[in-house]
Scaffold this active site. Structure first.
Site, short mmCIF file in Angstrom:
data_model
loop_
_atom_site.label_atom_id
_atom_site.label_comp_id
_atom_site.label_asym_id
_atom_site.label_seq_id
_atom_site.Cartn_x
_atom_site.Cartn_y
_atom_site.Cartn_z
N GLU A 41 0.90 -1.10 -0.11
CA GLU A 41 -0.18 -0.06 0.03
C GLU A 41 0.89 1.22 0.04
OE1 GLU A 41 -2.67 2.58 3.04
OE2 GLU A 41 -3.16 0.50 3.06
N ARG A 45 1.35 10.26 0.75
CA ARG A 45 1.97 11.29 1.49
C ARG A 45 3.11 11.72 1.45
NH1 ARG A 45 1.92 7.42 7.28
NH2 ARG A 45 -0.13 6.97 6.95
N THR A 69 -3.75 6.55 1.86
CA THR A 69 -4.02 8.18 2.15
C THR A 69 -4.62 9.02 1.07
OG1 THR A 69 -1.83 7.49 3.55
CG2 THR A 69 -2.97 9.96 3.72
N LYS A 129 -11.35 -0.20 6.39
CA LYS A 129 -10.24 -0.20 7.14
C LYS A 129 -10.66 0.48 8.58
CE LYS A 129 -6.23 2.95 7.09
NZ LYS A 129 -5.32 3.66 6.25
#
Length: 207
Positions: A41, A45, A69, A129
């Protein structure tokens, strides 16, 4: 065709990666694949996330690659164009979820309370999640949620070798997201053998 949930369940742990240099994507991918963790994953960021995903996808077509993210529809487009298999967001943003659904792109949004689980279920989602896992009550909170809702979870945030067994013992947990086996400093320094050892240890632990 193997579903995303089946792939996650077979892997049990998903490395959550912040990558600072796109050129590290291929040696990183190799370290993951060769040590039994053919998945990643890549979090948005850092500015090179999409480029890193593209490089990893081209070199390792068999890998399961997610974009993490994800906060905007523009990032969804970048991730899809780079070749991801699924999207992960830290929170539950109905706009982003609907955008992914419209694009037929699986999304695993972050939730940490009953109201958010119900909102996600209302949009047809059954894989979520649990984030930030430890800060949101950890295993006890997750057991409470799974007792009520027919949903499967990927806990992320504070998951480590110390507690991953506790999370994976919950029947509704497909896999856990973790950063401990892919520390950014080892990636930045190109310490692939050291990183490979951490990956091997994590794979051995969950299997």
């Amino acid at each position: 065709m193997t579903t995303l949930n089946e792939q996650l369940a077979s892997l049990k742990v998903i490395p959550v990666i912040a990558i600072n240099k796109a050129e590290d994507a291929i040696p990183l991918g190799r370290a993951l694949v060769e040590n039994g963790m053919p998945c990643a994953e890549i979090t948005f960021r850092t500015p090179c996330a999409a480029e890193a995903i593209r490089a990893m996808r081209d070199e390792f077509p068999e890998m399961l690659i997610g974009a993490g993210t994800i906060l905007t529809n523009e990032q969804v487009d970048q991730a899809i164009e780079a070749g991801v298999d699924f999207i992960v967001s830290p929170g539950f943003n109905p706009r982003t979820v609907q955008y992914c659904l419209d694009k037929k792109m699986p999304i695993v949004p972050g939730v940490n309370n009953p109201s958010l689980v119900e909102q996600a279920m209302d949009m047809g989602l059954r894989t979520l999640k649990f984030f930030p896992a430890e800060a949101s009550g950890g295993v006890a909170m997750l057991k409470a949620l799974t007792a009520v809702y027919p949903v499967q979870f990927m806990p992320t945030g504070g998951v480590s070798l110390k507690n991953i067994d506790d999370y994976l013992s919950i029947p509704a947990v497909l896999a856990c997201g973790g950063t401990w086996m892919v520390p950014t400093n080892l990636i930045d320094e190109g310490k692939w053998e050291e990183l490979g050892e951490l990956v091997r240890d994590a794979v051995a632990r969950v299997n």
